[in-house]
Design an enzyme around this catalytic site. Structure first.
Site, PDB file in Angstrom:
ATOM      1  N   THR A 164       0.822  -1.208   0.000  1.00 45.66           N
ATOM      2  CA  THR A 164       0.000   0.000   0.000  1.00 45.66           C
ATOM      3  C   THR A 164       0.857   1.261   0.000  1.00 45.66           C
ATOM      4  OG1 THR A 164      -1.457   1.291   1.454  1.00 45.66           O
ATOM      5  CG2 THR A 164      -0.089  -0.329   2.515  1.00 45.66           C
ATOM      6  N   ASP A 165       0.274   2.355  -0.472  1.00 44.27           N
ATOM      7  CA  ASP A 165       0.988   3.643  -0.408  1.00 44.27           C
ATOM      8  C   ASP A 165       1.075   4.164   1.027  1.00 44.27           C
ATOM      9  OD1 ASP A 165      -1.695   4.349  -0.058  1.00 44.27           O
ATOM     10  OD2 ASP A 165      -1.729   5.871  -1.643  1.00 44.27           O
ATOM     11  N   GLU A 166       0.280   3.559   1.938  1.00 53.31           N
ATOM     12  CA  GLU A 166       0.233   4.088   3.304  1.00 53.31           C
ATOM     13  C   GLU A 166       1.557   3.904   4.044  1.00 53.31           C
ATOM     14  OE1 GLU A 166      -3.476   3.322   5.337  1.00 53.31           O
ATOM     15  OE2 GLU A 166      -4.555   3.137   3.455  1.00 53.31           O
ATOM     16  N   TYR A 169      -1.776  -0.582  10.906  1.00 54.44           N
ATOM     17  CA  TYR A 169      -1.910  -1.244   9.594  1.00 54.44           C
ATOM     18  C   TYR A 169      -0.703  -0.947   8.714  1.00 54.44           C
ATOM     19  CZ  TYR A 169      -3.293  -1.714   4.669  1.00 54.44           C
ATOM     20  OH  TYR A 169      -3.314  -2.017   3.325  1.00 54.44           O
ATOM     21  N   LYS A 202       2.312  -3.388   7.244  1.00 57.63           N
ATOM     22  CA  LYS A 202       2.576  -3.565   5.804  1.00 57.63           C
ATOM     23  C   LYS A 202       4.020  -3.171   5.496  1.00 57.63           C
ATOM     24  CE  LYS A 202       0.155  -4.681   2.893  1.00 57.63           C
ATOM     25  NZ  LYS A 202      -0.232  -6.026   2.364  1.00 57.63           N
TER      26      LYS A 202
HETATM   27  P1  NAD Z   1      -9.567  -7.516   2.120  1.00 60.12           P
HETATM   28  O1  NAD Z   1      -9.583  -7.252   3.597  1.00 60.12           O
HETATM   29  O2  NAD Z   1     -10.793  -7.260   1.324  1.00 60.12           O
HETATM   30  O3  NAD Z   1      -9.167  -9.037   1.865  1.00 60.12           O
HETATM   31  C1  NAD Z   1      -8.143  -9.690   2.563  1.00 60.12           C
HETATM   32  C2  NAD Z   1      -8.282 -11.184   2.345  1.00 60.12           C
HETATM   33  O4  NAD Z   1      -7.194 -11.840   3.050  1.00 60.12           O
HETATM   34  C3  NAD Z   1      -9.579 -11.770   2.896  1.00 60.12           C
HETATM   35  O5  NAD Z   1     -10.156 -12.631   1.937  1.00 60.12           O
HETATM   36  C4  NAD Z   1      -9.147 -12.542   4.122  1.00 60.12           C
HETATM   37  O6  NAD Z   1      -9.962 -13.675   4.410  1.00 60.12           O
HETATM   38  C5  NAD Z   1      -7.730 -12.969   3.746  1.00 60.12           C
HETATM   39  N1  NAD Z   1      -6.881 -13.217   4.918  1.00 60.12           N
HETATM   40  C6  NAD Z   1      -6.747 -12.412   6.013  1.00 60.12           C
HETATM   41  N2  NAD Z   1      -5.918 -13.009   6.901  1.00 60.12           N
HETATM   42  C7  NAD Z   1      -5.519 -14.178   6.344  1.00 60.12           C
HETATM   43  C8  NAD Z   1      -4.651 -15.222   6.772  1.00 60.12           C
HETATM   44  N3  NAD Z   1      -4.044 -15.171   7.979  1.00 60.12           N
HETATM   45  N4  NAD Z   1      -4.443 -16.273   5.952  1.00 60.12           N
HETATM   46  C9  NAD Z   1      -5.073 -16.336   4.743  1.00 60.12           C
HETATM   47  N5  NAD Z   1      -5.916 -15.394   4.298  1.00 60.12           N
HETATM   48  C10 NAD Z   1      -6.143 -14.331   5.093  1.00 60.12           C
HETATM   49  O7  NAD Z   1      -8.323  -6.704   1.582  1.00 60.12           O
HETATM   50  P2  NAD Z   1      -8.122  -5.933   0.183  1.00 60.12           P
HETATM   51  O8  NAD Z   1      -8.642  -4.571   0.314  1.00 60.12           O
HETATM   52  O9  NAD Z   1      -8.573  -6.816  -0.921  1.00 60.12           O
HETATM   53  O10 NAD Z   1      -6.521  -5.829   0.155  1.00 60.12           O
HETATM   54  C11 NAD Z   1      -5.740  -6.897  -0.393  1.00 60.12           C
HETATM   55  C12 NAD Z   1      -4.279  -6.526  -0.302  1.00 60.12           C
HETATM   56  O11 NAD Z   1      -4.034  -5.321  -1.006  1.00 60.12           O
HETATM   57  C13 NAD Z   1      -3.793  -6.297   1.137  1.00 60.12           C
HETATM   58  O12 NAD Z   1      -2.496  -6.821   1.247  1.00 60.12           O
HETATM   59  C14 NAD Z   1      -3.782  -4.777   1.263  1.00 60.12           C
HETATM   60  O13 NAD Z   1      -2.795  -4.358   2.202  1.00 60.12           O
HETATM   61  C15 NAD Z   1      -3.407  -4.374  -0.158  1.00 60.12           C
HETATM   62  N6  NAD Z   1      -3.895  -3.040  -0.590  1.00 60.12           N
HETATM   63  C16 NAD Z   1      -5.227  -2.713  -0.430  1.00 60.12           C
HETATM   64  C17 NAD Z   1      -5.679  -1.464  -0.891  1.00 60.12           C
HETATM   65  C18 NAD Z   1      -7.131  -1.066  -0.798  1.00 60.12           C
HETATM   66  O14 NAD Z   1      -7.478   0.078  -1.132  1.00 60.12           O
HETATM   67  N7  NAD Z   1      -8.040  -1.956  -0.412  1.00 60.12           N
HETATM   68  C19 NAD Z   1      -4.764  -0.567  -1.470  1.00 60.12           C
HETATM   69  C20 NAD Z   1      -3.415  -0.942  -1.593  1.00 60.12           C
HETATM   70  C21 NAD Z   1      -3.000  -2.195  -1.156  1.00 60.12           C
HETATM   71  P1  TYD Z   2     -10.882   3.861   4.199  1.00 58.28           P
HETATM   72  O1  TYD Z   2     -11.835   3.441   3.141  1.00 58.28           O
HETATM   73  O2  TYD Z   2     -10.986   3.229   5.562  1.00 58.28           O
HETATM   74  O3  TYD Z   2      -9.409   3.677   3.599  1.00 58.28           O
HETATM   75  P2  TYD Z   2      -7.959   4.155   4.195  1.00 58.28           P
HETATM   76  O4  TYD Z   2      -8.124   4.485   5.627  1.00 58.28           O
HETATM   77  O5  TYD Z   2      -7.121   2.932   4.000  1.00 58.28           O
HETATM   78  O6  TYD Z   2      -7.538   5.324   3.357  1.00 58.28           O
HETATM   79  O7  TYD Z   2     -11.017   5.431   4.419  1.00 58.28           O
HETATM   80  C1  TYD Z   2     -10.860   6.345   3.347  1.00 58.28           C
HETATM   81  C2  TYD Z   2     -10.915   7.742   3.927  1.00 58.28           C
HETATM   82  O8  TYD Z   2     -12.243   7.985   4.424  1.00 58.28           O
HETATM   83  C3  TYD Z   2      -9.989   7.954   5.118  1.00 58.28           C
HETATM   84  O9  TYD Z   2      -9.456   9.275   5.057  1.00 58.28           O
HETATM   85  C4  TYD Z   2     -10.894   7.805   6.318  1.00 58.28           C
HETATM   86  C5  TYD Z   2     -12.239   8.308   5.813  1.00 58.28           C
HETATM   87  N1  TYD Z   2     -13.427   7.648   6.413  1.00 58.28           N
HETATM   88  C6  TYD Z   2     -14.458   8.428   6.966  1.00 58.28           C
HETATM   89  O10 TYD Z   2     -14.396   9.676   6.967  1.00 58.28           O
HETATM   90  N2  TYD Z   2     -15.543   7.784   7.488  1.00 58.28           N
HETATM   91  C7  TYD Z   2     -15.661   6.420   7.525  1.00 58.28           C
HETATM   92  O11 TYD Z   2     -16.674   5.890   8.046  1.00 58.28           O
HETATM   93  C8  TYD Z   2     -14.600   5.636   6.946  1.00 58.28           C
HETATM   94  C9  TYD Z   2     -14.663   4.139   6.939  1.00 58.28           C
HETATM   95  C10 TYD Z   2     -13.509   6.297   6.405  1.00 58.28           C
END
Ligand code: NAD
Ligand code: TYD
Length: 355
Positions: free
Chosen positions: A135-137, A161, A165
């Site tokens: 992630t960019d975070e 988080y 990561k």
């Molecule tokens: P998500 O929470 O929707 O899905 C995570 C999946 O991992 C779930 O299916 C869960 O059951 C599985 N999981 C969790 N713990 C596990 C374990 N111990 N063993 C096996 N499986 C397990 O997450 P997402 O939003 O799809 O993100 C996927 C990846 O991409 C993550 O690594 C996250 O850090 C990264 N990422 C997410 C975003 C975003 O905006 N969602 C952006 C950048 C990077």
């Molecule tokens: P989120 O979808 O949780 O992603 P991330 O924290 O990984 O960026 O949140 C996106 C943005 O929205 C973040 O700045 C937090 C804000 N947010 C709210 O203001 N209200 C909410 O209920 C949630 C879930 C997020």
């Protein structure tokens, strides 16, 4: 038994981004065996993959990436030669309440998977690849000064988080530098699109608007995120898995920054339009609530390297992507209702009712 050209292990394939990656690979590469490994935590939902679960090249394995014996067995049984690692705990608010689970899954789980890959591939890394999705975070936060995160920005994570990561990213690179494992790492901005768990901003707010429930905006709603349509992320993952250079990092982003409150107004406008409500109907649902602890102000990704070196660019304009997304959630209320009613996961339903 059918033999496949490649055996690709995708972890976290039942989650949001993982399900899009699994779908893309299963459909695009019928000569690859795609093994979806997922623990099915509250965020894992096999309903995300109903359209591919009967495909001849798809396998599902329920297991925990922290379980070294299960990982060893999986590498041996399926002759895994490529890993696309997405499994993680992914929600910042949960990490604030329960950082240990994040360290366990994201750090120890990634290390366990790396160790299993090293043991299985130790003799020869030829034709192997371990691709870690991050992630960019991890880069921390930016001011409103027009700067961007690049691949050389120093890591400076703030939430449990992003700290977990960041640590997992370091372990992946350490396995390259120490043991020669062929790895690649990508850091992506916020994703949106179908099948995202409704604890994240966009699906949560779409669903709350549909149900006339309040929209909890953290702080003043001035934080900025860079949003990318999830299918464009999956396309980038496909490209980088096949063509990315070993030991390189690529940033993935949409050059699409939105202040939360402005994004929320676009969501309200789109949902109201598609529900046939008059414009502005749901604006009154906006409720400013206590800010998230340590809330990063601004994320913005510079993905020029990925464009210049591999030719990737987002395919969707944001307006198009957000309309598609809202339409999907409204058209798939059964998917959402099964989650929010707790039919598949009671714990989350309890949390949802108490919001
Ligand atoms: P998500 O929470 O929707 O899905 C995570 C999946 O991992 C779930 O299916 C869960 O059951 C599985 N999981 C969790 N713990 C596990 C374990 N111990 N063993 C096996 N499986 C397990 O997450 P997402 O939003 O799809 O993100 C996927 C990846 O991409 C993550 O690594 C996250 O850090 C990264 N990422 C997410 C975003 C975003 O905006 N969602 C952006 C950048 C990077
Ligand atoms: P989120 O979808 O949780 O992603 P991330 O924290 O990984 O960026 O949140 C996106 C943005 O929205 C973040 O700045 C937090 C804000 N947010 C709210 O203001 N209200 C909410 O209920 C949630 C879930 C997020």
């Amino acid at each position: 038994m059918q033999s496949f050209k490649r055996n690709i292990l995708i972890t976290g394939g039942a989650g949001f981004i993982g399900s899009h990656v699994v779908r893309l690979f299963v459909n695009k590469y019928p000569d690859y065996q795609i093994i979806n490994l997922d623990k099915l935590t509250y965020a894992g939902n096999l309903a995300n993959l109903e359209d591919v679960e009967k495909s001849a090249n798809y396998r599902f394995v329920k297991a925990d990436i922290c379980d070294i014996e299960a990982m060893r067995q999986l590498f041996a049984e399926y002759h895994v030669d490529g890993v696309i690692h997405l499994a993680a705990e992914s929600h910042v608010d949960r990490s604030i309440k329960d950082p240990f689970t994040f360290a366990q899954t994201n750090v120890m789980g990634t290390l366990t998977l790396l160790q299993a890959a090293k043991e299985a591939w130790g003799e020869s890394y030829e034709g192997k690849r371990f691709y870690h999705i991050s992630t960019d975070e991890v880069y921390g936060t930016l001011e409103f000064d027009g700067t961007f995160f690049t691949e050389t920005t120093k890591y400076d994570p703030h939430s449990p988080y992003s700290a977990s990561k960041a640590s997992s990213d370091h372990f992946v690179r350490a396995f390259h530098d120490t043991y020669g494992m062929p790895v690649v790492v990508t850091n992506c901005s916020n994703n949106y699109g179908p099948y995202q768990f409704p604890e994240k901003l966009i699906p949560l707010f779409i669903n709350n608007i549909r149900n006339g429930k309040s929209l909890p905006v953290y702080g003043k709603g001035e934080n900025v995120r860079d949003w990318l349509y999830v299918v464009d992320h999956a396309r980038a993952i496909d490209l980088i898995f096949h063509e990315g250079k070993i030991a390189e990092t690529y940033n993935i982003g949409g050059f699409n920054e939105w202040k939360n409150i402005d994004l929320i107004k676009v969501i309200i406008k789109t949902v109201d339009k598609l529900l046939g409500n008059p414009e502005g109907h749901s604006l009154g649902l906006i409720t400013y609530v206590t800010d998230r602890a340590g809330h990063d102000l601004r994320y913005a990704i510079d993905s020029t390297k990925l464009k210049d070196e591999l030719g990737w660019e987002p395919s969707l304009q944001f307006e198009e992507g957000i309309e598609k997304t809202v339409r999907w959630y409204l058209d798939n209320q059964g998917w959402m209702d099964r989650i929010t009613s707790g039919e598949y996961e009671n714990y989350y339903a309890e949390m949802y009712r108490n919001r």
